[in-house]
Design an enzyme around this catalytic site. Structure first.
Site, PDB file in Angstrom:
ATOM      1  CB  CYS A   1     -52.510  73.300  77.344  1.00 37.51           C
ATOM      2  SG  CYS A   1     -53.839  72.456  78.157  1.00 37.51           S
ATOM      3  CG  ASP A   2     -48.483  73.354  77.781  1.00 39.56           C
ATOM      4  OD1 ASP A   2     -49.090  74.433  77.745  1.00 39.56           O
ATOM      5  OD2 ASP A   2     -48.309  72.706  78.828  1.00 39.56           O
TER       6      ASP A   2
ATOM      7  CB  CYS B   1     -52.344  69.970  79.103  1.00 39.93           C
ATOM      8  SG  CYS B   1     -53.688  70.438  78.008  1.00 39.93           S
TER       9      CYS B   1
END
Ligand code: NAP
Length: 309
Positions: free
Chosen positions: A140-141, A137
């Protein structure tokens, strides 16, 4: 544990765009609606930084914000959410049951809206290195890799939108794809080519994750020439498609060979009173807008089913 006494009109499993649209339409039609979600509203949409192809948002919208707005819309008409993970579903009887650690819910209809999750490459140590250089992701990261070198594996929409997002954060990006062309729409491909810090490795596959305690690079093989190289990188974002999260229903509703729930545009499964909406349904286009569309249809079909009983 005893089942809850109250029998719901509609129980929805999964709080992504399909689930919350079903909740909105169901509640607005006067049905008693409970939506069960294990983590946070939004499903995969909730981890998307910028959604720019959902109608009505000319400047785009953050996926989590959109999820919260969908939840609010449904709750405005009386739909309820319980943050509980469903461990088992009993779908074949006239009254369907959903087991969670705290309750056994009863409902006359169930909308399966559990979505899908990213496919893994299946490489050695892939699981161990998750969170230590391996990610599924980018939104997200991605920020953990600001100013660093990362690779993206895949050639679809996710790989390209991850590439665009990461090209703004990272110093250098390798996009590794097993074929010699991408599947994403041309304007996005062009934007990625023009980003200036993206190197494309065509006809290439990752054969090993190089690591000590965390990922340090990738071994990549060119499928045409057989040439093998080792690329140093701080992170790899794997974007090679999705796997449907239909396990709770497998063995009860009919599924395709690749694990998607078989239901037509009317979202009806082979079981009376059970409907499938969103990414876990076998269908040609998986987008937020088609998930939302499925949710609306599922609620209408559930209402029709309840009226006809
Ligand atoms: P996808 O469209 O299925 O693409 C997966 C990519 O990974 C393909 O390029 C595929 O290669 C490659 N691949 C599959 N298995 C592989 C393996 N084992 N090793 C290496 N490469 C592999 O998946 P997606 O990009 O995640 O998209 C999923 C759905 O979400 C699609 O319907 C997509 O349109 C939608 N989506 C839309 C947006 C948007 O519109 N903003 C953003 C993200 C996703 P081949 O090409 O050779 O098959």
């Amino acid at each position: 544990m005893e089942p809850e006494k109250n029998i719901l009109d509609m129980l929805i499993v999964g709080g992504g765009p399909a689930g919350y649209t079903a909740a909105l339409y169901g509640a607005r039609a006067g049905l008693s609606v409970l939506l069960l979600e294990k983590l946070a509203p939004g499903g995969q949409m909730g981890t998307t930084d910028m959604v720019d192809n959902y109608p009505g948002f000319p400047k785009g919208v953050n996926g989590f914000d959109l999820a919260m707005q969908m939840k609010e819309c449904a709750e405005r008409f009386g739909a309820k959410t319980a943050l509980e993970e469903v461990s088992a579903l009993e779908l074949t009887g006239e009254v369907k049951l959903a087991h969670t650690p705290k309750h056994i819910y009863q409902a006359r209809t169930v909308v399966l809206a559990m979505g899908s999750h990213p496919r893994e490459l299946g490489l050695e140590r892939e699981g161990d290195l998750r969170g230590r250089g391996v990610s599924y992701c980018a939104t997200c990261d991605g920020m953990f890799y600001r100013g660093k070198t990362v690779a993206i594996v895949g050639g679809g929409n996710t790989a390209v939108s991850d590439g665009l997002y990461l090209s703004r954060l990272c110093d250098k990006i390798y996009l590794i794809h097993r074929r010699d062309k991408l599947r994403a729409p041309l304007p996005q491909q062009k934007a990625l080519e023009q980003a200036g810090n993206v190197e494309f490795l065509w006809n290439s596959e990752v054969t090993a994750l190089l690591s000590g305690d965390r990922l340090s690079g990738l071994r990549v093989r060119n499928k045409k020439t057989g040439e093998v190289q080792e690329l140093a990188c701080d992170g790899v974002f794997i974007a090679v498609g999705q796997v449907p999260d239909a396990q709770l229903a497998v063995g009860q509703v009919a599924c395709s060979e690749d694990g998607y729930v078989l239901a037509g545009e009317d979202t009806r499964t082979n079981l009376p009173g059970v409907f499938a909406a969103g990414d876990l349904r076998k269908k040609p286009l998986r987008q937020i807008v088609t998930a939302a569309s499925d949710g609306a249809v599922a609620a209408a079909m559930a209402q029709e089913y309840l009226d006809g009983r």
